[in-house]
Design a protein around this motif. Structure first.
Motif, short mmCIF file in Angstrom:
data_model
loop_
_atom_site.label_atom_id
_atom_site.label_comp_id
_atom_site.label_asym_id
_atom_site.label_seq_id
_atom_site.Cartn_x
_atom_site.Cartn_y
_atom_site.Cartn_z
N PHE A 332 0.84 -1.20 0.00
CA PHE A 332 0.00 0.00 0.00
C PHE A 332 0.87 1.25 0.00
CE2 PHE A 332 -2.35 3.17 2.71
CZ PHE A 332 -3.36 3.47 1.80
N LEU A 333 0.59 2.18 -0.93
CA LEU A 333 1.20 3.51 -0.89
C LEU A 333 0.23 4.42 -0.14
CD1 LEU A 333 2.56 4.03 -4.55
CD2 LEU A 333 3.67 2.93 -2.59
N PRO A 334 0.62 4.98 1.00
CA PRO A 334 -0.33 5.66 1.88
C PRO A 334 -0.54 7.15 1.57
CG PRO A 334 1.78 5.56 2.95
CD PRO A 334 1.95 4.89 1.61
N TYR A 335 -0.59 7.47 0.29
CA TYR A 335 -0.61 8.89 -0.08
C TYR A 335 -2.04 9.38 -0.33
CZ TYR A 335 4.22 7.42 -0.91
OH TYR A 335 5.49 6.88 -0.78
N LEU A 336 -2.89 9.23 0.68
CA LEU A 336 -4.30 9.60 0.52
C LEU A 336 -4.50 11.11 0.45
CD1 LEU A 336 -6.01 7.08 2.98
CD2 LEU A 336 -5.55 6.82 0.53
N ALA A 337 -3.51 11.87 0.91
CA ALA A 337 -3.62 13.34 0.87
C ALA A 337 -2.36 13.94 0.26
CB ALA A 337 -3.84 13.88 2.28
N GLY A 338 -1.76 13.23 -0.74
CA GLY A 338 -0.46 13.66 -1.25
C GLY A 338 0.62 13.23 -0.27
N GLU A 339 1.84 13.72 -0.48
CA GLU A 339 2.92 13.38 0.44
C GLU A 339 3.94 14.50 0.54
OE1 GLU A 339 3.49 12.28 3.04
OE2 GLU A 339 3.86 10.14 2.85
N ARG A 340 4.51 14.63 1.73
CA ARG A 340 5.58 15.61 1.95
C ARG A 340 6.94 14.94 1.83
NH1 ARG A 340 4.18 19.81 6.77
NH2 ARG A 340 2.06 20.33 6.17
N THR A 341 7.41 14.34 2.94
CA THR A 341 8.75 13.76 2.95
C THR A 341 8.71 12.33 2.43
OG1 THR A 341 9.12 15.05 4.97
CG2 THR A 341 10.79 13.44 4.39
N PRO A 342 9.55 11.97 1.48
CA PRO A 342 10.57 12.79 0.82
C PRO A 342 10.13 13.33 -0.55
CG PRO A 342 10.98 10.50 0.31
CD PRO A 342 9.70 10.54 1.13
N HIS A 343 8.86 13.08 -0.94
CA HIS A 343 8.47 13.33 -2.32
C HIS A 343 8.01 14.75 -2.62
CE1 HIS A 343 8.90 9.08 -2.68
NE2 HIS A 343 7.84 8.79 -1.95
N ASN A 344 7.50 15.47 -1.60
CA ASN A 344 6.94 16.80 -1.81
C ASN A 344 6.00 16.79 -3.02
OD1 ASN A 344 6.45 19.54 -1.50
ND2 ASN A 344 8.15 20.13 -2.81
N ASN A 345 5.02 15.90 -2.99
CA ASN A 345 4.13 15.70 -4.13
C ASN A 345 2.66 15.71 -3.67
OD1 ASN A 345 2.79 15.00 -6.44
ND2 ASN A 345 3.86 13.06 -6.76
N PRO A 346 2.00 16.88 -3.78
CA PRO A 346 0.59 16.94 -3.36
C PRO A 346 -0.34 16.11 -4.24
CG PRO A 346 1.23 18.98 -4.45
CD PRO A 346 2.48 18.18 -4.28
N GLU A 347 0.16 15.72 -5.43
CA GLU A 347 -0.66 14.95 -6.37
C GLU A 347 -0.56 13.44 -6.13
OE1 GLU A 347 -2.71 16.25 -8.45
OE2 GLU A 347 -2.09 18.34 -8.43
N ALA A 348 0.35 13.02 -5.26
CA ALA A 348 0.51 11.58 -5.00
C ALA A 348 -0.80 10.99 -4.49
CB ALA A 348 1.62 11.34 -3.98
#
Length: 485
Positions: A332-348
């Motif tokens: 599971f990729l837990p990016y239900l609200a985007g991600e900060r560290t380390p990706h800085n990706n709000p679209e994740a």
């Protein structure tokens, strides 16, 4: 007696501590988040006040004598939220929260306007921070931007209603992207880049300093004396004070709505390129580094609803029956609200990978617990890359109640996790401790001590072996699908 108020995302928690650091009473008021559009996350500041007064009213009904004897109040709260007031001190629009992802392009614009942004603030511009939200506001709601007279962080709006003062502490203010984090002062350059001045900002205090006094009206309503209100801290810094993580190389891992890996430092150690947060601590002359996972315990809440379990504990009970002598087939990729560290990706986005006809609720639940653990492993790596030294890790937050999750995380991180008394009320506990330091004028190291250890969870050697391989797959999976977000 000392009162600690923690304004969280899902609720307000209020506690009373005595001079011996004993938790005598606690109460809470619930909150909900509004998501009016994709990537948006907002709350009405009036709801914060209502939830706070609800919690205080509960204490007033059950522990009125304790409230009457409170000597000071400390505040902590969710960071980064943009609470906008007009010249009449009225709220202009709903507050834009820490997990709002709408301002990604404004982050780029802000760093373009001020090329030294990262060296001034010690941080990469992210949509979660406060400053990009104001750049977005000026672009999309210019009529509201024109009305802005004061920008306050969530807990500092409560402070204003409590005392009438516009004030904030260093740790919370470090998360705005307007603070020169090394100098512990507002940055004129960063404010100018956002179209604001220092007049729009609250007065800065160290976390243990008194910022004002409870007004007569609020004191009467709450059944309290007109006691001093202490600056306090952002929820993570206050949580650190609550579990004694204020000296170098001490760390905590927070399993709240979001997930935080926090390390205390005696000096300023930025690593913006790794999307590490470098902030002031709520203790003078102290800083901290932080990696942030935007969705942690909130992932467990989500999968509980998804699988129609009556409670998170019921789902965890089912997950505990899984065979942990071998790896799960699902990641599971837990990016239900985007991600900060380390990706800085709000679209994740969140992803389940490896589903088959045998996948059931327990497998999904297990994958969620492991996915969040892998996200913490990402954070641990960039902290180490930034020069952090980590001696021991204390676990705090609501997710700390699950020993199974603790064993999974310990095995993924390859280090023991320490659990202490009152860990579930960390930020409120820390806020009350800061209140005590502020009025008694005693050294922080004397008050912000480590709580009594209730248990230590060691890594499981079998789980470690297969998690090492699964973590590689986890990282490769994000790289494989990120272009499709």
């Amino acid at each position: 007696m000392f009162l600690g108020i923690d304004l969280g995302t899902s609720g307000v928690k209020v506690i009373i501590l005595d001079e011996q650091d004993r938790l005598l009473a606690q109460a809470s008021g619930s909150l909900s988040v509004s998501r009016p559009a994709p990537l948006f996350s907002e709350q009405n500041p009036a709801d914060w006040w209502l939830a706070t007064c609800t919690a205080i009213e509960e204490l007033k009904n059950t522990h009125s004598a304790l409230l009457q004897s409170v000597k000071a109040i400390g505040l902590s709260g969710q960071m980064h939220g943009a609470t906008l007031l007009d010249k009449d001190n009225k709220v202009i629009r709903p507050a834009i929260l820490w997990n709002d992802g709408r301002s990604a392009s404004q982050c780029l614009e802000l760093e373009k306007r001020e090329p030294n942004s990262r060296s001034i603030t010690g941080n990469i511009a992210m949509p979660g921070f406060t400053a990009p939200k104001l750049v977005w506001l000026k672009e999309y709601e210019p009529e509201n931007f024109a009305k802005v007279a004061k920008v306050l962080l969530p807990k500092d709006y409560l402070r204003f209603l409590m005392t009438g003062d516009f004030a904030s502490d260093m740790s919370d203010s470090a998360g705005t992207l307007w603070l020169d984090v090394e100098k512990r002062a507002w940055s004129e350059k960063m404010l100018t880049a956002t179209g604001l001045t220092e007049q729009h900002m609250p007065t800065l205090f160290e976390g243990t300093e008194i910022t004002g006094t409870l007004t007569a009206d609020v004191a009467a309503k709450w059944g309290m004396q007109q006691v001093p209100v202490i600056a306090g801290g952002g929820d993570n810094a206050a949580g650190a004070a609550g579990v004694g993580v204020i000296t170098p190389n001490k760390a905590f891992l927070s399993l709240g709505t979001s997930g935080v890996y926090f390390v205390a430092n005696e000096r300023y150690l930025p690593n913006p390129e790794g999307a590490v947060h470098t902030f002031c601590h709520c203790i003078a002359n102290t800083w901290h580094q932080m990696s942030v996972v935007l969705s942690a315990a909130s992932c467990l809440t989500w999968v509980t609803k998804l699988t129609n379990f009556e409670s998170e504990s019921a789902l965890l009970e089912q997950v505990s029956k899984c065979d942990f002598s071998k790896p799960s087939s699902v990641i599971f990729l837990p990016y239900l609200a985007g991600e900060r560290t380390p990706h800085n990706n709000p679209e994740a986005k969140g992803v389940f990978f490896g589903l088959d006809s045998d996948t059931d609720a327990a497998v999904l639940g297990r994958a969620v617990l492991e996915g969040v653990a892998f996200a913490f492993a990402d954070g641990q790596q960039v902290l180490l890359d930034a020069g952090a030294q980590i001696d021991d890790v204390t676990v705090i937050g609501g997710g700390a109640k699950s020993p199974l999750w603790g064993k999974i995380i310990a095995s993924v991180l390859n280090r023991p996790l320490i659990y202490r008394e009152s860990s579930e009320v960390g930020p409120a506990f820390g806020a009350a401790r800061l209140a005590r330091i502020g009025v008694e004028q005693i050294p922080a190291q004397q008050v912000c001590v480590n709580g009594k250890v209730t248990k230590t969870i060691e890594p499981d050697t079998v789980m470690q072996d297969f998690y090492t391989q699964q973590y590689k797959t986890y990282k490769a999976l994000y790289q494989s699908v990120k272009a499709y977000f």
